[in-house]
Design a protein around this motif. Structure first.
Motif, PDB file in Angstrom:
ATOM      1  N   GLN A 112      26.870  -0.233  76.691  1.00 21.90           N
ATOM      2  CA  GLN A 112      26.563   0.307  77.990  1.00 21.90           C
ATOM      3  C   GLN A 112      27.028  -0.668  79.069  1.00 21.90           C
ATOM      4  OE1 GLN A 112      22.332   0.742  78.056  1.00 21.90           O
ATOM      5  NE2 GLN A 112      21.994  -1.348  78.617  1.00 21.90           N
ATOM      6  N   VAL A 113      27.374  -0.137  80.222  1.00 22.79           N
ATOM      7  CA  VAL A 113      27.770  -0.959  81.351  1.00 22.79           C
ATOM      8  C   VAL A 113      26.497  -1.436  82.039  1.00 22.79           C
ATOM      9  CG1 VAL A 113      28.911  -0.955  83.607  1.00 22.79           C
ATOM     10  CG2 VAL A 113      29.962   0.239  81.680  1.00 22.79           C
ATOM     11  N   THR A 114      26.369  -2.760  82.209  1.00 20.04           N
ATOM     12  CA  THR A 114      25.196  -3.311  82.894  1.00 20.04           C
ATOM     13  C   THR A 114      25.558  -3.893  84.255  1.00 20.04           C
ATOM     14  OG1 THR A 114      25.392  -5.443  81.789  1.00 20.04           O
ATOM     15  CG2 THR A 114      24.013  -3.781  80.719  1.00 20.04           C
ATOM     16  N   GLY A 115      26.835  -3.930  84.586  1.00 20.30           N
ATOM     17  CA  GLY A 115      27.261  -4.395  85.895  1.00 20.30           C
ATOM     18  C   GLY A 115      28.753  -4.264  86.063  1.00 20.30           C
ATOM     19  N   SER A 116      29.193  -4.067  87.300  1.00 17.61           N
ATOM     20  CA  SER A 116      30.627  -4.026  87.586  1.00 17.61           C
ATOM     21  C   SER A 116      30.825  -4.192  89.086  1.00 17.61           C
ATOM     22  CB  SER A 116      31.255  -2.709  87.125  1.00 17.61           C
ATOM     23  OG  SER A 116      30.766  -1.629  87.897  1.00 17.61           O
ATOM     24  N   THR A 117      31.970  -4.740  89.442  1.00 12.70           N
ATOM     25  CA  THR A 117      32.392  -4.797  90.839  1.00 12.70           C
ATOM     26  C   THR A 117      33.866  -4.453  90.879  1.00 12.70           C
ATOM     27  OG1 THR A 117      32.854  -7.171  90.668  1.00 12.70           O
ATOM     28  CG2 THR A 117      30.702  -6.556  91.541  1.00 12.70           C
ATOM     29  N   LEU A 118      34.263  -3.719  91.894  1.00 11.61           N
ATOM     30  CA  LEU A 118      35.672  -3.366  92.064  1.00 11.61           C
ATOM     31  C   LEU A 118      36.371  -4.456  92.850  1.00 11.61           C
ATOM     32  CD1 LEU A 118      35.544   0.434  92.948  1.00 11.61           C
ATOM     33  CD2 LEU A 118      36.514  -0.609  90.893  1.00 11.61           C
ATOM     34  N   GLY A 119      37.440  -4.977  92.279  1.00  9.65           N
ATOM     35  CA  GLY A 119      38.247  -5.968  92.968  1.00  9.65           C
ATOM     36  C   GLY A 119      39.234  -5.306  93.914  1.00  9.65           C
ATOM     37  N   TYR A 120      40.088  -6.126  94.495  1.00  4.38           N
ATOM     38  CA  TYR A 120      41.089  -5.641  95.446  1.00  4.38           C
ATOM     39  C   TYR A 120      42.169  -4.862  94.704  1.00  4.38           C
ATOM     40  CZ  TYR A 120      44.343  -5.675  99.354  1.00  4.38           C
ATOM     41  OH  TYR A 120      45.187  -5.299 100.364  1.00  4.38           O
ATOM     42  N   ARG A 121      42.615  -3.766  95.290  1.00  2.00           N
ATOM     43  CA  ARG A 121      43.618  -2.904  94.661  1.00  2.00           C
ATOM     44  C   ARG A 121      44.416  -2.177  95.720  1.00  2.00           C
ATOM     45  NH1 ARG A 121      41.358  -0.619  90.888  1.00  2.00           N
ATOM     46  NH2 ARG A 121      39.607  -0.694  90.518  1.00  2.00           N
ATOM     47  N   THR A 122      45.650  -1.819  95.362  1.00  7.74           N
ATOM     48  CA  THR A 122      46.467  -0.991  96.255  1.00  7.74           C
ATOM     49  C   THR A 122      46.767   0.356  95.617  1.00  7.74           C
ATOM     50  OG1 THR A 122      48.542  -1.905  95.408  1.00  7.74           O
ATOM     51  CG2 THR A 122      47.560  -2.976  97.355  1.00  7.74           C
ATOM     52  N   ALA A 123      46.428   0.531  94.338  1.00  4.73           N
ATOM     53  CA  ALA A 123      46.746   1.781  93.645  1.00  4.73           C
ATOM     54  C   ALA A 123      45.513   2.336  92.954  1.00  4.73           C
ATOM     55  CB  ALA A 123      47.830   1.537  92.592  1.00  4.73           C
ATOM     56  N   VAL A 124      45.160   3.542  93.306  1.00  3.53           N
ATOM     57  CA  VAL A 124      44.125   4.271  92.570  1.00  3.53           C
ATOM     58  C   VAL A 124      44.616   5.704  92.483  1.00  3.53           C
ATOM     59  CG1 VAL A 124      41.718   4.952  92.437  1.00  3.53           C
ATOM     60  CG2 VAL A 124      42.311   2.790  93.498  1.00  3.53           C
ATOM     61  N   ASP A 125      45.539   5.951  91.530  1.00  5.75           N
ATOM     62  CA  ASP A 125      46.102   7.286  91.421  1.00  5.75           C
ATOM     63  C   ASP A 125      45.307   8.183  90.474  1.00  5.75           C
ATOM     64  OD1 ASP A 125      46.858   5.812  89.244  1.00  5.75           O
ATOM     65  OD2 ASP A 125      48.935   6.471  89.247  1.00  5.75           O
ATOM     66  N   ASN A 126      44.393   7.609  89.700  1.00  7.90           N
ATOM     67  CA  ASN A 126      43.522   8.400  88.830  1.00  7.90           C
ATOM     68  C   ASN A 126      42.076   8.014  89.110  1.00  7.90           C
ATOM     69  OD1 ASN A 126      45.519   9.778  87.273  1.00  7.90           O
ATOM     70  ND2 ASN A 126      45.940   7.838  86.253  1.00  7.90           N
ATOM     71  N   PRO A 181      36.347 -11.487 100.477  1.00  9.55           N
ATOM     72  CA  PRO A 181      36.366 -11.901  99.066  1.00  9.55           C
ATOM     73  C   PRO A 181      36.114 -10.701  98.148  1.00  9.55           C
ATOM     74  CG  PRO A 181      34.288 -12.524 100.075  1.00  9.55           C
ATOM     75  CD  PRO A 181      35.126 -11.885 101.152  1.00  9.55           C
ATOM     76  N   TYR A 182      36.811 -10.682  97.031  1.00  9.35           N
ATOM     77  CA  TYR A 182      36.666  -9.623  96.032  1.00  9.35           C
ATOM     78  C   TYR A 182      36.487 -10.244  94.654  1.00  9.35           C
ATOM     79  CZ  TYR A 182      38.632  -6.271  99.393  1.00  9.35           C
ATOM     80  OH  TYR A 182      38.867  -5.478 100.493  1.00  9.35           O
ATOM     81  N   GLU A 183      35.769  -9.539  93.793  1.00 11.03           N
ATOM     82  CA  GLU A 183      35.732  -9.901  92.377  1.00 11.03           C
ATOM     83  C   GLU A 183      35.828  -8.615  91.574  1.00 11.03           C
ATOM     84  OE1 GLU A 183      33.172 -12.858  89.886  1.00 11.03           O
ATOM     85  OE2 GLU A 183      32.200 -10.891  89.731  1.00 11.03           O
ATOM     86  N   GLY A 184      36.849  -8.527  90.721  1.00 11.07           N
ATOM     87  CA  GLY A 184      36.975  -7.394  89.819  1.00 11.07           C
ATOM     88  C   GLY A 184      36.311  -7.777  88.506  1.00 11.07           C
TER      89      GLY A 184
END
Length: 186
Positions: free
Chosen positions: A1-15, A45-48
């Motif tokens: 199971q996912v217990t944590g996540s953060t989205l980092g910096y991105r320029t592409a989210v095609d899906n 600041p970002y953290e993926g």
């Protein structure tokens, strides 16, 4: 199971499923979670990252204990994407290696080293933005995180077991089994 996540910096989210952390659960299947890059972009600041837990503790068995599968899987001509792999043991995160998209079939294998077990596994994107040149990017693509040996046992100091001395002690010992898991074939 996912217990944590953060989205980092991105320029592409095609899906859209690329930003759903649960896409990284289960066996490697082509659905994945793109971590995005870790670092400061502009002034932000970002953290993926992604943190997963299993039904039991990841036990340090013989050989490799954890596998991380990256979707691009060694495609030539595609920039290398990387992520640091960390294991949580007794409240402390310990690095157990760096996963790379250049691994054969995208499968990276790690040993827990000196840790007896891990409670969770965390991935943090470490892809340098320079790897992309002028391409769009979304960082390390997590297809799956697996464990080779999980411990599901219970223990108690008062519980069912056999005495290890004939008199004078309440101490008991018990035996348990661990269930080795097979790595999926690539």
């Amino acid at each position: 199971q996912v217990t944590g996540s953060t989205l980092g910096y991105r320029t592409a989210v095609d899906n859209p499923f690329r930003i759903v952390p649960e896409s990284a659960l289960g066996a490697p299947d082509g659905e994945f979670f793109s971590l995005g890059l870790t670092g400061t972009f502009g002034e932000t600041p970002y953290e993926g990252s992604l943190v997963v837990a299993f039904d039991g503790m990841v036990w340090n068995g013989p050989g490799d204990d954890v596998s991380v599968h990256e979707t691009t899987g060694g495609r030539s001509g595609y920039p290398e994407e990387t992520a640091e792999v960390l294991a949580l043991h007794d409240g402390d995160w310990t690095s157990i290696g760096i996963a790379t998209s250049k691994a054969a079939s995208g499968a990276n294998y790690f040993d827990l080293g000196d840790l007896p077990y891990a409670e969770r596994i965390k991935l943090v994107d470490t892809t340098p933005v320079e790897n992309y040149g002028t391409r769009t990017f979304d960082g390390f693509d997590v297809n799956a995180v697996d464990a080779s040996v999980l411990y599901f046992g219970e223990e108690t100091g008062w519980g069912a077991g056999d005495r290890f001395v004939e008199k004078g002690s309440w101490g008991m010992y018990f035996t348990y089994d661990y269930r080795p898991c097979e790595w999926p074939s690539s």
